[in-house]
Design a protein around this motif. Structure first.
Motif, PDB file in Angstrom:
ATOM      1  N   ALA A  64      43.383  85.946  -6.871  1.00  0.00           N
ATOM      2  CA  ALA A  64      44.515  87.058  -5.909  1.00  0.00           C
ATOM      3  C   ALA A  64      45.175  86.430  -7.180  1.00  0.00           C
ATOM      4  N   ILE A  65      45.951  86.369  -7.368  1.00  0.00           N
ATOM      5  CA  ILE A  65      46.483  85.733  -8.912  1.00  0.00           C
ATOM      6  C   ILE A  65      45.703  86.430  -9.785  1.00  0.00           C
ATOM      7  N   ALA A  66      44.716  86.038 -10.356  1.00  0.00           N
ATOM      8  CA  ALA A  66      43.437  86.254 -11.413  1.00  0.00           C
ATOM      9  C   ALA A  66      44.017  88.174 -11.475  1.00  0.00           C
ATOM     10  N   HIS A  67      43.906  88.608 -10.104  1.00  0.00           N
ATOM     11  CA  HIS A  67      43.439  89.980  -9.879  1.00  0.00           C
ATOM     12  C   HIS A  67      45.091  90.879 -10.386  1.00  0.00           C
ATOM     13  N   ILE A  68      45.809  90.241  -9.382  1.00  0.00           N
ATOM     14  CA  ILE A  68      47.247  90.330  -9.757  1.00  0.00           C
ATOM     15  C   ILE A  68      48.077  90.326 -11.217  1.00  0.00           C
ATOM     16  N   LEU A  69      47.384  89.385 -11.894  1.00  0.00           N
ATOM     17  CA  LEU A  69      48.378  88.795 -13.188  1.00  0.00           C
ATOM     18  C   LEU A  69      47.153  90.411 -14.241  1.00  0.00           C
ATOM     19  N   LEU A  70      46.173  90.300 -13.662  1.00  0.00           N
ATOM     20  CA  LEU A  70      45.577  91.381 -14.619  1.00  0.00           C
ATOM     21  C   LEU A  70      45.693  92.662 -14.306  1.00  0.00           C
ATOM     22  N   ALA A  71      46.141  93.328 -13.413  1.00  0.00           N
ATOM     23  CA  ALA A  71      46.003  94.702 -12.557  1.00  0.00           C
ATOM     24  C   ALA A  71      48.093  94.921 -13.164  1.00  0.00           C
ATOM     25  N   LYS A  72      48.279  93.524 -13.442  1.00  0.00           N
ATOM     26  CA  LYS A  72      49.507  93.955 -13.419  1.00  0.00           C
ATOM     27  C   LYS A  72      49.456  94.491 -15.569  1.00  0.00           C
ATOM     28  N   MET A  73      48.845  93.519 -15.913  1.00  0.00           N
ATOM     29  CA  MET A  73      48.989  93.762 -17.326  1.00  0.00           C
ATOM     30  C   MET A  73      48.239  94.696 -17.548  1.00  0.00           C
ATOM     31  N   TYR A  74      47.069  95.537 -16.712  1.00  0.00           N
ATOM     32  CA  TYR A  74      46.898  96.791 -17.645  1.00  0.00           C
ATOM     33  C   TYR A  74      47.089  97.405 -16.493  1.00  0.00           C
ATOM     34  N   ARG A  75      48.619  97.567 -15.373  1.00  0.00           N
ATOM     35  CA  ARG A  75      48.932  98.733 -15.159  1.00  0.00           C
ATOM     36  C   ARG A  75      47.911  99.374 -13.964  1.00  0.00           C
TER      37      ARG A  75
END
Ligand SMILES: [Zn+2]
Length: 228
Positions: A64-75
């Motif tokens: 979940a953390i990985a998903h949230i951070l990467l989603a944030k990074m790539y909008r």
């Protein structure tokens, strides 16, 4: 655990950006003062720091953390299931408590200050040191509490070798002898260390009490504290 982190981020990246080339990833647990996670892109490398408070988290939470951070990074939109899973985990009792303790420890330096607006604890300490201890007591860390606590007027914290005095004493209407008495009491705890048994935090041996009675304005100070 640490070795598991990198593949989790790589897989999560792949899901989010199926056709983009995989960037170089550097993922580590990091001792933030709180539950915190960061992601940065530098020279084409993704640098990720996950709070070390999450080191024991289940894999689903790390995903979940990985998903949230990467989603944030790539909008990209954050999937609700991941957001919920992460939120639920960090608000769980255990993590919240752990975060609190760690925040207190790591935030320690940031918040400590012996300088009040009325009284300077180091000055009061040295004065008491001369008057009652022949100037022989090594000065511990001295700090006003962050909050104007009434529940703890003063305490000696052996883990930090620090005396913390409630900020309510840093007030023009507080007579100096009242502050002196509180600080003197804590200095006696330094002089008369006790082995902690169970949860008894404040142990006053007969020798401790005899020495406390040497404080000249003891009765006035106690009367003042009763009126607080
Ligand atoms: Zn005590």
């Amino acid at each position: 655990m640490r070795e598991k982190l990198l593949p989790i981020f790589q897989e999560s990246y792949r899901e989010l950006r199926p056709r983009a080339p995989m960037p170089e990833l550097q993922v580590e647990f990091f001792a933030f003062a709180n539950v915190n996670n960061t992601i940065r892109l530098r020279d084409g490398r993704l640098l990720v720091r996950v709070s070390d408070l999450l080191e024991g988290a289940p894999e689903t939470v790390l995903r979940a953390i990985a998903h949230i951070l990467l989603a944030k990074m790539y909008r990209k939109p954050i999937e609700a299931a991941h957001a919920t899973r992460y939120r639920r985990y960090i608000s769980s009792h255990e993590i919240a408590n752990k975060a609190n303790q760690v925040r207190q420890l790591r935030g320690w330096k940031k918040f400590q200050t012996p300088r009040g607006s009325i009284y300077h604890l180091e000055e009061v300490f040295e004065d008491l040191n001369q008057r009652f201890f022949y100037g022989l007591m090594a000065r511990p860390l001295l700090t006003w509490s962050q909050l104007r606590a009434r529940s703890s007027l003063g305490h000696y914290d052996p883990a930090h070798n620090a005396i913390v005095i409630s900020r309510i004493f840093d007030h023009p209407q507080v007579p100096r002898y009242a502050l002196e008495y509180i600080l003197y009491h804590e200095m006696l705890h330094l002089k008369h260390p006790v082995r902690l048994r169970g949860s008894r935090r404040c142990v006053h041996s007969p020798e401790f009490q005899a020495e406390e009675n040497l404080f000249p304005q003891l009765e006035q100070a106690k009367a003042f504290l009763r009126r607080l």
